[in-house]
Design a protein around this motif. Structure first.
Motif, mmCIF file in Angstrom:
data_model
loop_
_atom_site.group_PDB
_atom_site.id
_atom_site.type_symbol
_atom_site.label_atom_id
_atom_site.label_comp_id
_atom_site.label_asym_id
_atom_site.label_seq_id
_atom_site.Cartn_x
_atom_site.Cartn_y
_atom_site.Cartn_z
ATOM 1 N N ASP A 85 0.866 -1.176 0.000
ATOM 2 C CA ASP A 85 0.000 0.000 0.000
ATOM 3 C C ASP A 85 0.901 1.222 0.000
ATOM 4 O O ASP A 85 2.103 1.129 0.185
ATOM 5 N N ASN A 86 0.283 2.401 -0.159
ATOM 6 C CA ASN A 86 1.075 3.608 -0.356
ATOM 7 C C ASN A 86 1.554 4.250 0.944
ATOM 8 O O ASN A 86 2.445 5.088 0.922
ATOM 9 N N ASN A 87 0.935 3.919 2.071
ATOM 10 C CA ASN A 87 1.445 4.404 3.350
ATOM 11 C C ASN A 87 1.160 3.369 4.423
ATOM 12 O O ASN A 87 0.463 2.373 4.190
ATOM 13 N N VAL A 88 1.696 3.592 5.608
ATOM 14 C CA VAL A 88 1.626 2.601 6.679
ATOM 15 C C VAL A 88 0.188 2.350 7.112
ATOM 16 O O VAL A 88 -0.221 1.198 7.322
ATOM 17 N N ALA A 89 -0.616 3.411 7.261
ATOM 18 C CA ALA A 89 -1.980 3.240 7.746
ATOM 19 C C ALA A 89 -2.805 2.376 6.798
ATOM 20 O O ALA A 89 -3.566 1.509 7.229
ATOM 21 N N ASP A 90 -2.677 2.603 5.485
ATOM 22 C CA ASP A 90 -3.415 1.790 4.519
ATOM 23 C C ASP A 90 -2.970 0.334 4.568
ATOM 24 O O ASP A 90 -3.791 -0.587 4.487
ATOM 25 N N ALA A 91 -1.668 0.103 4.701
ATOM 26 C CA ALA A 91 -1.157 -1.268 4.736
ATOM 27 C C ALA A 91 -1.636 -2.011 5.972
ATOM 28 O O ALA A 91 -1.929 -3.216 5.919
ATOM 29 N N ALA A 107 -6.819 6.126 4.876
ATOM 30 C CA ALA A 107 -6.879 5.693 6.269
ATOM 31 C C ALA A 107 -6.244 6.758 7.158
ATOM 32 O O ALA A 107 -5.127 7.212 6.891
ATOM 33 N N ASN A 108 -6.961 7.159 8.213
ATOM 34 C CA ASN A 108 -6.416 8.219 9.067
ATOM 35 C C ASN A 108 -6.455 7.877 10.544
ATOM 36 O O ASN A 108 -6.053 8.681 11.373
ATOM 37 N N SER A 109 -6.974 6.724 10.919
ATOM 38 C CA SER A 109 -6.905 6.288 12.310
ATOM 39 C C SER A 109 -6.799 4.778 12.334
ATOM 40 O O SER A 109 -7.372 4.089 11.491
#
Length: 904
Positions: A85-91, A107-109
């Motif tokens: 995924d493109n950032n840690v939260a999405d992954a 994803a933000n939380s």
């Protein structure tokens, strides 16, 4: 556009994914002998097997999980820039037991096993954003990562702070590579609702050198992500009784004695641009085989400029010439027609900028059976924002509302002969001058010593250490509420103000009204001083209001003053020591090992703020401060039983602690002085008497590793939580005036139970091209409740979905690699007793499907195609009952990413 066809299609996809996962489970269960044989073979020849891509990542993550003493799940980037995924939260949304919430399409939380109380680590060091306890994980780009570890159980040598668990983001170092490395990636990203192309790119360069003074290594990584985004919201407020709006001339529908419906309905198109820049470096020096020194740093910078363009429909506020229908058999509003309706068009402009950086130095030295290590890190973070808001109003001759579109109101404000985009019809109603800044800093030092026993005795390793952290946080923000006196002032008083809203262009129930007049967001951000000066000028004309205006605004410039009640300046010092031992043995022929330890933590806090003087005839504040201290004793035990070479059982016990956020500890209180036609009298405050939250935890699991990249796991967890912090709203009377006050408090004794099921397998035994197929699937069930310490009322944990699952179909054969991942979570409690209304706000079931496809061209170049939010999923929430009281329907961008990865 949402149609009657799409919902069955989505349900079919939903069922197909479940059937696919169930079929794979059945296939696995039918062939245990084959799987065990494969496991034995892999154990014997693992050093000779060479795999790449997704299988390599799956194997690496599986080995970390299998070999770790703690309960942990990992995501591994099989190469630089190749986290799925493109950032840690999405992954992290793909990890068993992890639930995420998305806003504006990302994803933000992040919640671990239903709880947000986690600690974020960067290479084992605590990292955070300003006054919070953790960093915004979406700000960490994928290309810088080696892996992400999610710890669900705790050990004594881990930094305390998360009753939910901890997330350790591991970046790369030069000694991770055999020699020189250069990796780069780039994407062109198209977002369908924003109708825009954007770039993102990153690169990492690393090398190591042998010299007469030892071995040196250096690494540098950079990343840039630019994203235009568009979100559409259709909203309703809670439903109320509107029977009194009808009279003899315009009676209720036949057979209806009362009628309920939302007082406010509207649309909010949201448009913005996010820019994320990040960089990291690492230097390593290894003078000999027994020692090492390092210096490393990480910086992430985030800017988000966006606007919300409100159509605030007030269809009941007309001339009384109205008619309505209800849904058969109910008193709930279906359609409404009214004339000369008062309507508000509002623009909320936002300019946000945050930066977090951490620099660290340390090293280790081995002396025989002892290893001594130390690490010093400095973290700095700031967040500042500007959020000017302007409400304008108009009278619309004819308004028609239809609420029968799956909970989304269809608003027709296109009155014949009336131009809803014409500025001449609008006056300024309210002006909100919001801005603020938060900062956070920390100096963190730790020292550890590890003794390794010379043989596999009962005690195999003893370690001990000390950590000192000196952290400060400060927050300043302007007074809330309307700044007045713009009531009924023509919009022409501010040349350049006028604009047109973003379009409600896609999805929805045929919005009918898709665009309207609204103040220009760029004007509000770039000409804020002009708007402030105009408010000061108007108040000069009204001497009776001058004192009230000067209380919260500079009378010369009109700028909103800093709110003393929202200011806080806190200092927190933490002293922690631990002792820990790795033990092991043989129990009835079953080898076992474990880690047991004890961590002792003393926390000292000095909390500063300002409190409202309730005896004063006007709002006045006095400085206040409070000193807190606490001591926490945190025992832990993690035991692992090797029942067979491929079967592991675990049991973990421990106590963890989470400290309240700094804003929650603010001893001050802030009150709004004036209500407007879009806001209520309200207030907010912290609670300096909040206690740290503690959790006594039990984790058990059974893990079957039937192949080098295949497993089936079952886990049960239980949490006894004491003092969970919950923010609630209630009416409070201050100086004879009633405010809706929002404050945090500790709950009573709470509990949480859950079960996790995880599965992974690659189907090598299938013929031909099908042998490249693989499947990852996980399912989580959680059940728990929290109790209000004052009322004794039990509610669900906010944000906790009882059920959630992930299914990812993988493919890798030759140069082709692909992934199709589906994520689903059940409804959850968003806000109990929303705005003291008696209604709970519930977020409905949510789902998302993402996919990726890559083709390897030679040894260096890989071409990629990715898709995000492929099903164009909606987010919905509602008040208590989604059929009777819908609130929001939100639609986010679908994204297509076309790019490359280069490795040399």
């Amino acid at each position: 556009m949402t149609t009657g066809i799409q919902k069955p299609m989505r349900s079919a996809v939903h069922r197909a994914l479940l059937i696919s996962a169930a079929s794979a489970m059945t296939l696995l269960a039918a062939a245990p002998a084959l799987a065990q044989t494969a496991a034995t073979k892999d154990d014997q020849t693992v050093e000779e097997i060479v795999v790449t891509g997704q299988r390599q990542a799956a194997q690496s993550a599986q080995q970390i999980k299998k070999n770790n003493d703690l309960v942990v799940d990992s995501i591994v980037a099989e190469d630089v820039g190749k986290l799925p995924d493109n950032n840690v939260a999405d992954a992290l949304a793909r990890v068993t037991g992890i639930q995420v919430r998305r806003d504006s399409g990302e994803a933000n939380s992040v919640l671990i096993r239903g709880l947000p109380n986690l600690v974020t680590l960067l290479n084992g060091r605590e990292v955070f954003t300003t006054t919070g306890r953790y960093i915004a994980l979406a700000d960490i780009p994928a290309n810088m990562l080696q892996r992400v570890d999610v710890y669900k159980s705790a050990a004594a040598d881990q930094i305390e702070g998360g009753i939910a668990g901890s997330i350790d983001v591991r970046t790369r170092r030069p000694f991770d590579f055999a020699g020189a490395q250069f990796n780069a990636f780039g994407h062109g990203v198209y977002s369908d609702k924003a109708k825009a192309w954007n770039p993102d790119f990153g690169a990492t360069a690393s090398n190591r050198w042998e010299t007469s003074a030892g071995e040196f290594g250096a690494l540098l990584g950079v990343s840039f992500v630019d994203r235009d985004y568009h979100e559409e919201r259709a909203f309703n407020v809670r439903s109320d009784d509107h029977t009194g709006s009808f009279g003899p001339a315009h009676p209720l529908p036949a057979g209806v004695t009362s009628i309920n419906g939302p007082f406010v309905m509207g649309y909010i198109p949201i448009a913005g641009e996010r820019k994320r820049k990040a960089a990291n470096f690492a230097l390593q020096w290894r003078p000999d085989d027994t020692s090492e020194l390092y210096l490393e740093g990480f910086v992430t910078d985030y800017k988000n400029v966006f606007e919300l363009d409100f159509l605030v429909g007030l269809p009941w506020l007309g001339d009384g010439n109205l008619s309505a229908t209800v849904f058969p058999g109910t008193n709930q509003l279906k359609t409404l027609t009214n004339h000369n309706v008062f309507t508000i068009m509002s623009t909320q402009a936002n300019d946000q900028h945050s930066n977090t950086n951490q620099f660290s130095a340390g090293g280790y030295k081995e002396l025989g059976s002892f290893k001594l290590s130390t690490d010093l890190s400095v973290t700095n973070s700031f967040f500042r924002y500007e959020n000017p808001i302007m409400d304008t109003s108009t009278i619309v001759p004819l308004v028609q509302v239809d609420t029968s579109h799956d909970g989304t109101a269809q608003l027709n404000y296109n009155s014949p002969g009336y131009d809803i985009t014409n500025p001449a019809a609008y006056t300024i109603e309210n002006w909100f001058d919001n801005y603020g800044k938060q900062t956070g800093t920390s100096v963190d030092w730790r020292a550890d010593v590890v003794y390794t026993a010379p043989s596999d005795e009962f005690i195999r390793e003893i370690s001990a250490g000390f950590r000192y952290a000196d952290r400060s946080a400060e927050s300043n923000q302007s007074y809330g509420g309307a700044a007045y006196p713009f009531t009924h002032t023509s919009v022409s008083t501010l040349p350049g103000l006028n604009g047109v809203s973003e379009k409600m262009a896609s999805g929805g129930p045929d919005y009918v009204t898709t665009q309207w007049y609204t103040p220009s967001a760029s004007y509000l951000l770039n000409n804020t001083d002009k708007v402030r000066a105009q408010t000061a000028l108007l108040y000069d004309r009204n001497a009776t209001s001058a004192a009230l205006f000067a209380l919260r605004n500079d009378p010369v410039t009109g700028k909103r003053r800093i709110d003393p009640g929202m200011f806080f300046s806190d200092v927190e010092k933490t002293y922690a020591g631990y002792v820990q031992s790795k033990i092991g043995g043989d129990l009835g022929g079953v080898p076992w090992s474990g880690v047991v330890g004890l961590r002792l933590v003393r926390t000292e806090q000095t909390l500063g703020g300002n409190n409202v003087d309730t005896a004063s005839p006007i709002l006045a504040y006095t400085p206040t401060s409070k000193k807190n201290s606490s001591v926490d004793l945190l025992p832990s035990a993690n035991l692992k039983f090797n029942l067979r070479p491929d079967l592991i059982g675990r049991i973990s016990l421990g106590r963890t602690v989470t400290r309240p956020d700094f804003a929650q500890l603010n001893p001050g209180v802030s009150l709004s002085t004036v209500a407007s036609n879009t806001t209520f009298l309200s207030g907010s405050g912290g609670n300096p008497n909040l206690k740290p939250v503690t959790s006594d935890s039990l984790d058990t699991s059974l893990e079957w590793y039937f192949a080098a990249d295949g497993f089936l796991t079952l886990a049960y967890f239980h949490r006894n939580i004491d003092g969970y912090v919950e923010t609630t709203s209630a009416n409070e009377v201050i100086n004879g005036t009633t405010y809706i006050m929002t404050r945090p408090s500790n709950s009573g004794k709470d509990k949480l139970d859950g079960v996790e099921l995880g599965y992974q397998q690659f189907y090598d035994f299938l013929p031909g091209p099908l042998s490249g197929l693989g499947l990852q699937a996980n399912l989580t069930f959680m059940d728990g409740s929290m109790e209000n310490a004052v009322t004794g009322v039990k509610t669900d944990f906010r944000g906790l979905s009882k059920w959630s699952y992930n299914v990812a179909v993988l493919y890798e054969k030759g140069p082709i690699s692909g992934r199709l991942a589906y994520n689903w979570r059940q409804h959850f409690l968003d806000t109990p007793n929303f705005e003291n209304s008696g209604f709970d706000l519930i977020a409905d079931n949510t789902a998302q499907m993402d996919g990726s496809l890559s083709y390897k061209v030679g040894d260096k170049l890989t071409l990629t195609l990715e898709g995000v939010n492929l099903l164009d999923t909606e987010f919905k929430d509602y008040f208590t009952d989604k059929h009777l009281y819908p609130r929001d329907t939100r639609r986010y961008d679908r994204q297509v990413l076309i790019g490359f990865r280069w490795k040399m």
